[in-house]
Design an enzyme around this catalytic site. Structure first.
Site, short mmCIF file in Angstrom:
data_model
loop_
_atom_site.label_atom_id
_atom_site.label_comp_id
_atom_site.label_asym_id
_atom_site.label_seq_id
_atom_site.Cartn_x
_atom_site.Cartn_y
_atom_site.Cartn_z
N GLY A 127 -11.09 -1.97 2.66
CA GLY A 127 -10.18 -1.59 3.79
C GLY A 127 -10.20 -0.50 4.49
N ASP A 128 -9.09 -0.15 5.16
CA ASP A 128 -9.24 1.09 5.95
C ASP A 128 -8.69 2.28 4.96
OD1 ASP A 128 -6.58 -0.09 5.60
OD2 ASP A 128 -5.73 1.47 6.86
N ARG A 158 -14.59 -6.48 -0.66
CA ARG A 158 -14.05 -6.21 0.68
C ARG A 158 -13.51 -4.83 0.57
NH1 ARG A 158 -8.77 -4.50 2.40
NH2 ARG A 158 -8.29 -5.06 4.47
N THR A 205 -1.04 1.61 7.09
CA THR A 205 -0.74 0.48 6.23
C THR A 205 -0.65 -0.82 7.02
OG1 THR A 205 0.88 -0.96 4.71
CG2 THR A 205 1.57 1.07 6.13
N GLY A 206 -1.45 -1.67 6.65
CA GLY A 206 -1.38 -3.00 7.40
C GLY A 206 -2.79 -3.69 7.15
N THR A 208 0.98 -1.15 0.02
CA THR A 208 -0.14 0.17 0.09
C THR A 208 0.66 1.21 -0.04
OG1 THR A 208 -1.82 -1.09 1.03
CG2 THR A 208 -1.74 1.42 1.52
N GLY A 222 -6.24 -3.89 7.43
CA GLY A 222 -7.06 -2.94 7.47
C GLY A 222 -8.23 -3.12 8.47
N1 ASP Z 1 -4.44 -1.28 4.79
C1 ASP Z 1 -4.56 -2.06 3.39
C2 ASP Z 1 -6.09 -2.57 3.45
O1 ASP Z 1 -6.17 -3.27 4.70
C3 ASP Z 1 -3.54 -3.04 3.24
C4 ASP Z 1 -2.29 -2.59 3.53
O2 ASP Z 1 -1.89 -1.54 4.02
O3 ASP Z 1 -1.23 -3.37 2.94
O4 ASP Z 1 -6.74 -2.58 2.45
#
Ligand code: ASP
Length: 333
Positions: free
Chosen positions: A218-219, A216, A239-240, A188, A242
């Site tokens: 995400g955040d 889906r 990032t991570g 991301t 979500g």
């Molecule tokens: N945060 C992003 C999501 O969940 C994915 C990521 O940051 O790797 O869509």
């Protein structure tokens, strides 16, 4: 005497170089598995992207423009989980999310689950500027894009061999383990910036988590979860995984700690990412920036590549491992 002191203060205030800051991230995850050449390639793109943002900020441009320009370079590169390089859903077709926020006005725009948009960050900005809404999704977002003269791209635009091979491998694995998994989950992209006028902005763009269910979200496009900016507090891009960022409204929580508890931005980021998320096994990281130019790059994964530039014109690249020595390169080409 009073007049002399006043004159001195005015002179020293105007003589100080105007300050600005921009921080970009290329996703939190495990860089341990990544070949050095791939790390180097990503580093080169982040440097190129940060240079685009620096160019805007150094000539007095707006943080919002710098955030968009920086993210577009990473979206176009095909090397990140955003734009051209977006990860695939479990049906093998990327669905992209993005958000942008203006800390001066609290204006915000996002798009989610778009499949035919090369630069979702630009569409997010148009949602902010040209509609009364904050978030548009799927076909509605794409209809809006067409009305704004944005050409819709075929899903083949997002085809890339690396992702396709990962997808096929994961589908094969699923036959054995009944779970769709892959190893290097990161990519991301996000940017926070402070311009010479003292305005903050934040943006995030992603293909989401690897092999997510179609539909889906995400955040990243959820204001306050993965993206937030407010001149009263700070600007954050996360990032991570979500789902954890949404349940914990991570970006807003960090900024509200700064605003109401008056804690430094790095402590706020640390308390949320290294304590609350870690307690819940929520993997990820954030970049955060306040109006004084204080920066936090905090992650609980093994890596989160970041590039930071200030008015001194030095880009500081770090984060592909916790112990990697930063690489410093000039911002001017
Ligand atoms: N945060 C992003 C999501 O969940 C994915 C990521 O940051 O790797 O869509």
């Amino acid at each position: 005497m009073k007049i002399v002191i006043l004159v001195l203060i005015v002179v020293s205030a105007t003589a100080a170089p105007a300050d600005f800051v921009l921080v970009a991230h290329g996703g939190a995850g495990n860089y341990g598995e990544m070949p050095p050449a791939a790390i180097e390639a990503r580093r080169a793109v982040i440097i190129q992207a940060v240079r685009a943002g620096y160019e805007i900020l150094s000539r007095g441009g707006a943080s919002l423009d710098a955030v968009e320009a920086t993210i577009r370079v990473m979206e176009d590169s095909g090397l990140f989980d955003a734009g051209r390089g977006a990860y695939y859903t479990r049906e093998g077709v990327p669905e992209l999310d993005a958000a942008i926020m203006d800390g001066r006005t609290l204006g915000a725009g996002s798009v989610a689950s778009v499949k035919h948009i090369a630069n979702p960050i630009h569409l997010a900005r148009l949602v902010m500027e040209k509609t009364p809404h904050v978030l548009l999704v799927g076909p509605g977002a794409e209809e809006f894009a067409k009305s704004q003269g944005i050409e819709l791209v075929s899903p083949y635009y997002f085809f890339n061999e690396r992702e396709w091979n990962q997808y096929k491998k994961a589908v094969e694995e699923k036959k054995k383990t009944s779970a769709l998994v892959r190893e290097d989950e990161h990519g991301t992209v996000g940017v926070v910036a402070l311009d010479q006028a003292g305005n903050l902005a934040a943006g995030t763009s992603t293909g989401g988590t690897t092999l997510k269910m179609p539909g889906r979200v995400g955040d990243s496009p959820i204001i306050g979860a993965g993206t937030y900016a407010n001149n009263q507090s700070c600007a954050v891009s996360g990032t991570g995984v979500g789902e954890f960022f949404m349940r914990n409204i991570v970006a807003a929580d960090i900024c509200e700690r700064v605003r109401y508890l008056h804690v430094p931005v790095d402590q706020a980021a640390n308390d949320v990412v290294m304590k609350e998320l870690v307690d819940q096994h929520g993997e990820g990281g954030v970049i955060a920036l306040d109006r004084q130019g204080n920066v936090a790059t905090t992650f609980n994964t093994t890596g989160m590549m970041t590039g930071t530039v200030r008015a001194d014109g030095k880009i500081i690249m770090k984060g592909w491992s916790k112990t990697a020595e930063p690489v410093i390169v000039p911002a001017a080409k």
